[in-house]
Design a protein around this motif. Structure first.
Motif, PDB file in Angstrom:
ATOM      1  N   SER A   9     -13.275  -4.604  -1.812  1.00 40.95           N
ATOM      2  CA  SER A   9     -11.914  -5.130  -1.641  1.00 40.95           C
ATOM      3  C   SER A   9     -11.902  -6.573  -1.162  1.00 40.95           C
ATOM      4  O   SER A   9     -11.011  -7.348  -1.527  1.00 40.95           O
ATOM      5  CB  SER A   9     -11.150  -4.249  -0.655  1.00 40.95           C
ATOM      6  N   SER A  10     -12.876  -6.973  -0.354  1.00 38.70           N
ATOM      7  CA  SER A  10     -12.871  -8.328   0.204  1.00 38.70           C
ATOM      8  C   SER A  10     -13.015  -9.407  -0.858  1.00 38.70           C
ATOM      9  O   SER A  10     -12.609 -10.548  -0.658  1.00 38.70           O
ATOM     10  CB  SER A  10     -13.988  -8.468   1.246  1.00 38.70           C
ATOM     11  N   ASN A  97      -6.127  -9.734   0.051  1.00 37.75           N
ATOM     12  CA  ASN A  97      -5.397  -9.729   1.324  1.00 37.75           C
ATOM     13  C   ASN A  97      -3.961 -10.221   1.156  1.00 37.75           C
ATOM     14  O   ASN A  97      -3.035  -9.690   1.778  1.00 37.75           O
ATOM     15  CB  ASN A  97      -6.133 -10.577   2.368  1.00 37.75           C
ATOM     16  N   LYS A 166      -7.864  -0.688   1.589  1.00 39.89           N
ATOM     17  CA  LYS A 166      -9.041  -1.526   1.840  1.00 39.89           C
ATOM     18  C   LYS A 166     -10.346  -0.733   1.726  1.00 39.89           C
ATOM     19  O   LYS A 166     -11.408  -1.312   1.547  1.00 39.89           O
ATOM     20  CB  LYS A 166      -8.943  -2.165   3.228  1.00 39.89           C
TER      21      LYS A 166
END
Length: 316
Positions: A9-10, A97, A166
């Motif tokens: 996810s990052s 994000n 996340k």
């Protein structure tokens, strides 16, 4: 954009979608959307400003209306940048994000809208059924408590739904089907088991808009019962007239929501751009219609708004 690359996810970058098949006309399509945004932002700001500066409107009913205008402004601003960015500059990329943040605020303001409508239904019930104690029940402090409770409820309900995204891995296409981040849309792109996410999302929906709708209906059943117990037809007419604006706001909230659900479930035959336009318009109908409804149907708001406009024109 690799179709099956496993991505944490990052490092995910999503690609938002404008109107499929009508990309060449995005500039023209942006015109009505710009008009709707301008109407929503100016209308709600005007109502909010009128309530703040007019001492005669410092009453429970108008405090709740100011909360409604605030949530409508938040809802409009939450989608403004990405939607117009796509139509004007083809700016489709959004980081993971940033996507989660937008999703959270869209959901939060929608849940807050539902909660405020419930609070307004309670306000009308107290005003009609217990008018002598109205001021002592809905004090300024009590209304402030209700406002804090609405924000807290939305935040606590939606945070787990967003945070759980996340933990997922995204190995499918990173192309979303809307011009804003939508929880089911993001969830579908994951190659991880999303049953927990689906359950949490459904629970959040049921415990917010679902519960609110039941209590709004109950409030109006009690209001109708109280009104019909009033002997004078003139008093009945006056009592019902105070609820018309709020009923209009409730209809504007729930009818598009139900219509959008039906289109997604039974309108699979429709071209993709139809779904996209309806989904985009849905988030703008509320902020556009609410100030119009209250300005037209509520004499005090109409007078206050006209006074603000007259004062502004005179100063110029």
């Amino acid at each position: 954009m690799s179709a099956f690359k496993n991505t944490t996810s990052s490092s995910v970058v999503f690609f938002l979608t404008g109107v499929p098949g009508l990309e060449a006309f995005h500039t023209w399509i942006s015109i009505p959307f710009c008009f709707l945004y301008a109407t929503a932002l100016s209308g709600n700001s005007l109502v909010l400003f009128a309530i703040i500066i007019q001492p005669s409107l410092h009453e429970p009913m108008y405090y709740f209306l100011s909360m409604l205008s605030t949530t409508d402004l938040g809802l409009s601003i939450s989608t403004l940048v990405t939607m117009l960015g796509i139509f004007w500059f083809n700016a489709r990329e959004i980081s993971f994000n940033a996507c989660l943040s937008q999703m959270f605020f869209i959901q939060l303001f929608t849940v807050m809208e539902s909660s405020v409508l419930l609070a307004m239904a309670f306000d009308r019930f107290v005003a009609i059924s217990n008018s002598l104690r109205y001021a002592s029940i809905l004090t300024d402090f009590k209304i402030a408590e209700i406002g804090v409770a609405i924000i807290t409820r939305g935040t606590l309900t939606l945070t787990p739904m967003v945070v759980l995204l996340k933990r997922l891995s995204y190995c499918r296409s990173h192309v979303l089907h809307h011009s804003y981040c939508f929880h089911p849309d993001v969830m579908k792109l994951s190659c991880t088991d999303t049953r927990i996410n689906s359950a949490v999302g459904l629970t959040a929906l049921i415990t917010t808009a679902g519960v609110d709708s039941i209590f709004i209906i109950l409030s109006y059943l009690l209001i109708i019962k109280t009104v019909f117990s009033i002997a004078s037809s003139e008093e009945r007419k006056k009592a019902f007239s105070t609820c018309i604006s709020h009923l209009g706001a409730v209809a504007v909230f729930y009818i598009p929501l139900i219509s959008l659900s039906f289109v997604h479930r039974f309108g699979k035959w429709a071209p993709p751009y139809v779904h996209t336009l309806i989904a985009n318009a849905y988030l703008l109908i509320l902020p556009v219609m609410n100030p119009i409804i209250y300005s037209v149907k509520t004499k005090q708001i109409r007078r206050a708004v006209l006074k603000v406009l007259h004062t502004t024109a005179t100063k110029k």
